[in-house]
Scaffold this active site. Structure first.
Site, PDB file in Angstrom:
ATOM      1  N   GLU A  66      54.207 -28.951 -20.103  1.00  0.00           N
ATOM      2  CA  GLU A  66      52.778 -29.251 -20.077  1.00  0.00           C
ATOM      3  C   GLU A  66      51.977 -28.379 -21.046  1.00  0.00           C
ATOM      4  O   GLU A  66      50.953 -28.817 -21.579  1.00  0.00           O
ATOM      5  CB  GLU A  66      52.224 -29.067 -18.658  1.00  0.00           C
ATOM      6  CG  GLU A  66      52.700 -30.119 -17.662  1.00  0.00           C
ATOM      7  CD  GLU A  66      53.986 -29.747 -16.945  1.00  0.00           C
ATOM      8  OE1 GLU A  66      54.365 -30.469 -15.991  1.00  0.00           O
ATOM      9  OE2 GLU A  66      54.612 -28.737 -17.341  1.00  0.00           O
ATOM     10  N   PHE A 128      53.048 -30.491  -0.523  1.00  0.00           N
ATOM     11  CA  PHE A 128      53.995 -30.338  -1.625  1.00  0.00           C
ATOM     12  C   PHE A 128      53.282 -30.538  -2.965  1.00  0.00           C
ATOM     13  O   PHE A 128      52.580 -31.528  -3.175  1.00  0.00           O
ATOM     14  CB  PHE A 128      55.139 -31.341  -1.477  1.00  0.00           C
ATOM     15  CG  PHE A 128      56.124 -31.305  -2.615  1.00  0.00           C
ATOM     16  CD1 PHE A 128      56.932 -30.196  -2.813  1.00  0.00           C
ATOM     17  CD2 PHE A 128      56.236 -32.370  -3.491  1.00  0.00           C
ATOM     18  CE1 PHE A 128      57.827 -30.148  -3.863  1.00  0.00           C
ATOM     19  CE2 PHE A 128      57.141 -32.343  -4.540  1.00  0.00           C
ATOM     20  CZ  PHE A 128      57.935 -31.229  -4.738  1.00  0.00           C
ATOM     21  N   GLN A 129      53.455 -29.590  -3.865  1.00  0.00           N
ATOM     22  CA  GLN A 129      52.854 -29.587  -5.206  1.00  0.00           C
ATOM     23  C   GLN A 129      51.332 -29.680  -5.154  1.00  0.00           C
ATOM     24  O   GLN A 129      50.687 -30.329  -5.986  1.00  0.00           O
ATOM     25  CB  GLN A 129      53.441 -30.702  -6.081  1.00  0.00           C
ATOM     26  CG  GLN A 129      54.887 -30.437  -6.479  1.00  0.00           C
ATOM     27  CD  GLN A 129      55.400 -31.334  -7.583  1.00  0.00           C
ATOM     28  OE1 GLN A 129      54.937 -32.461  -7.761  1.00  0.00           O
ATOM     29  NE2 GLN A 129      56.370 -30.841  -8.338  1.00  0.00           N
ATOM     30  N   LYS A 178      46.059 -38.764  -5.402  1.00  0.00           N
ATOM     31  CA  LYS A 178      46.947 -39.922  -5.508  1.00  0.00           C
ATOM     32  C   LYS A 178      46.400 -41.132  -4.754  1.00  0.00           C
ATOM     33  O   LYS A 178      46.493 -42.275  -5.239  1.00  0.00           O
ATOM     34  CB  LYS A 178      48.333 -39.553  -4.988  1.00  0.00           C
ATOM     35  CG  LYS A 178      49.380 -40.633  -5.251  1.00  0.00           C
ATOM     36  CD  LYS A 178      50.780 -40.142  -4.912  1.00  0.00           C
ATOM     37  CE  LYS A 178      51.824 -41.195  -5.270  1.00  0.00           C
ATOM     38  NZ  LYS A 178      53.208 -40.712  -4.991  1.00  0.00           N
ATOM     39  N   MET A 487      52.498  -8.020 -34.551  1.00  0.00           N
ATOM     40  CA  MET A 487      51.233  -7.306 -34.375  1.00  0.00           C
ATOM     41  C   MET A 487      51.351  -6.242 -33.293  1.00  0.00           C
ATOM     42  O   MET A 487      50.736  -5.168 -33.389  1.00  0.00           O
ATOM     43  CB  MET A 487      50.109  -8.288 -34.059  1.00  0.00           C
ATOM     44  CG  MET A 487      48.713  -7.673 -34.144  1.00  0.00           C
ATOM     45  SD  MET A 487      48.309  -7.047 -35.807  1.00  0.00           S
ATOM     46  CE  MET A 487      47.792  -8.566 -36.614  1.00  0.00           C
TER      47      MET A 487
END
Length: 575
Positions: A66, A128-129, A178, A487
């Protein structure tokens, strides 16, 4: 054509006030917003939307993480000027885009991020999630929404695109549960946006423009600091016209590079921590500093008590919150940078008499140019950037990660055109440059896109090579490989008595074999005499390429303003 569809931009879309699911509403709305590509990654909570993507055939680019999706959306937005769209699932899918959202927020990039969410019936139960993405992202979005009723969805999407692209651009998040995505409602996208509390000022106040014009006429040492706001406004042409009309020298911020031609006689190059001596001394000595679309961050100003001590400051910005935030401003001008510059050109105030100022600036240019020491049998990273510039004719879109290679690219690649430079500025996000190059290539498929990357940052999002393999996308990956976190290593050398704690890479992957595993052409170049020919071959190759360029390992970026120092206290201004 069926009476239940109409054509918009070549697509057959369902008519207004027709009953459809939330997911269908979303895709219909994206089409009406002229979205031609989505970057994303599916998962359980967002599956109804992905099913609709399958049904409609809207173009979707599957990232392999993602983070890659949202950085690609950023690159697309930066080059196209259109909002980048990213679609991910709930929970880890949503939290994996948080870094990209923060990056877009601080660099003012227009994004619409759509996250799946668990059903409204179980929100707050640790389902869940499930993650409270609205709460997580509230400080790092321009605005965010959670859709609770399907009939609200068309209005919310329309408002999201409006907010993301007007005023100071930024990311807007839509959290889509959903059950809302599968519920049915009536689609109405013709209703106007009505946000009484959100009315950005676009046209500046004429009296403030006149006041600024009069200050320019009186100035003896004027200077312009040009930031990314000019690019977001599409005001590069107006900046050039105004600077030439008044003969004012122009310094750029890191993100403002390309807003003014880098090879122009009035160009001072980049200002700030690793800016040119000329740019920084011009800001330090100026009696009038005109900042346009820049926010005076610490990497530009150095220590605030030393910044532009002799200057009356004029600040043009579409975000009033930025004016006076860091630097006291004598002439505030709230409005769109392009409109402000157009009005200044039309004002056509009497040009200042600054011949001696130009002479001083040109002496600094001659006496203190950017430099590096060439050494036999070693490839200097600065020379590598120069060769990329020469071989591309300055025409390439260049993206970078963050670190030494980023600063060398900013210093030694002369950006003469707007919208050819994509980098992570305010957040400094490693892993940004490669997926951003993918997004930039989708924005400009006929232009050459070169991703100048460090060996460390590249490994954070290297999995996105799958996209190059799948689509034969002709992005050229140039690794500035110094086998370290460059750096970090430089700061440890200068400020931590050479204690190189976890900044050196004793073992690295074989980047050429890595590329070949994705069916991408790979080269490793170690000898400086081989570099020019190899680079030409790579850039001429029709498909994607990875070049592993082994550069000097202990090279530092100079000049440099050390922490706590001012522009007049630069180090490393000469060999």
């Amino acid at each position: 054509m069926s009476p239940k569809v109409k054509e918009v931009n070549g697509r057959e879309l369902k008519v207004e006030n027709q009953e459809m699911t939330g997911s269908s509403m979303l895709i219909q709305a994206l089409a009406r917003e002229n979205v031609d590509v989505i970057f994303g990654y599916p998962g359980g909570a967002i599956l109804p939307t992905y099913d609709e993507i399958y049904r409609t055939g809207i173009r979707h680019i599957l990232s392999r993480h993602e983070q890659g999706a949202i950085h690609a959306a950023e690159g697309y937005a930066r080059i196209s000027g259109k909002p980048g769209v990213c679609v991910v699932t709930s929970g880890p899918g949503a939290t994996n885009v948080v870094t990209g959202i923060a990056d877009a927020m601080i660099d003012s990039l227009p994004l619409v991020v759509i996250t799946g969410q668990v059903a409204t019936t179980v929100i707050g139960t640790d389902a869940f999630q499930e993650a409270d993405v609205v709460g997580v992202t509230m400080p790092i979005t321009k605005h965010n929404f959670q859709v609770r009723e399907v009939d609200e969805l068309p209005r919310i999407i329309k408002e999201a695109f409006h907010i993301a692209t007007t005023g100071r651009p930024g990311p807007v998040l839509i959290d889509l549960p959903k059950d809302v995505s599968i519920a049915s409602g009536f689609f109405n996208y013709d209703q106007p946006v009505d946000l009484p509390g959100y009315q950005p000022t676009v046209i500046p106040n004429k009296l403030q423009i006149k006041k600024l014009s009069e200050a320019v006429t009186k100035a003896k040492k004027p200077a312009i600091l040009a930031g990314a706001g000019i690019l977001h406004a599409g005001g590069s042409k107006e900046l050039l016209e105004y600077a030439e009309q008044q003969q004012i020298p122009v310094a750029n911020t890191l993100l403002g590079l390309g807003s003014f031609p880098g090879t122009h006689s009035l160009s001072l190059g980049m200002a700030g921590m690793h800016g040119t001596y000329t740019a920084n001394m011009t800001l330090h000595e100026a009696d009038l500093l005109i900042s346009i679309g820049a926010r005076f961050d610490d990497r530009v100003t150095g220590a605030l008590q030393h910044f532009a001590p002799n200057a009356k400051v004029a600040h043009i910005d579409i975000d009033p919150a930025e004016i006076g935030k860091n630097i006291e401003t004598a002439i505030p001008v709230v409005g769109d940078a392009k409109e402000a510059l157009r009005m200044l050109v039309e004002e056509n105030g009497e040009a200042p008499q600054i011949e001696s100022w130009h002479q001083q600036v040109n002496e600094w240019k001659k006496e203190y140019p950017l430099w590096y020491k060439e050494e036999e049998n070693t490839l200097k990273p600065q020379r590598l950037i120069e060769m990329i510039y020469e071989e591309t004719g300055g025409e390439a879109i260049v993206t970078t990660d963050v670190g030494q290679h980023q600063m060398w690219a900013a210093q030694f690649y002369k950006f003469d055109q707007p919208d050819h430079w994509v980098t992570s500025g305010g957040l400094g996000t490693m892993g940004f440059g490669f997926p951003a190059a993918i997004g930039a290539q989708f924005a400009e498929p006929d232009k050459q896109v070169v991703a100048v990357l460090g060996d460390a940052g590249f490994q954070m999002t290297a999995q996105e090579m799958s996209i190059l393999q799948e689509l034969n996308l002709p992005v050229k990956i140039i690794l500035v490989n110094n086998a370290s976190l460059g750096m970090v290593r430089q700061w440890q050398e200068l400020f931590y008595e050479e204690r190189y704690s976890n900044s050196l890479f004793p073992i690295q992957p074989d980047f050429v074999k890595m590329a070949e595993a994705y069916n991408i052409k790979g080269w490793k170049v170690e000898e400086p005499n081989d570099m020019q020919a190899a680079l030409k071959e790579a850039l001429d190759h029709e498909g994607p390429v990875l070049m592993d360029c082994r550069v000097t390992k202990d090279e530092n970026v100079y000049p440099m303003i050390a922490p706590g120092k001012g522009h007049h206290e630069m180090e490393g201004i000469k060999p």
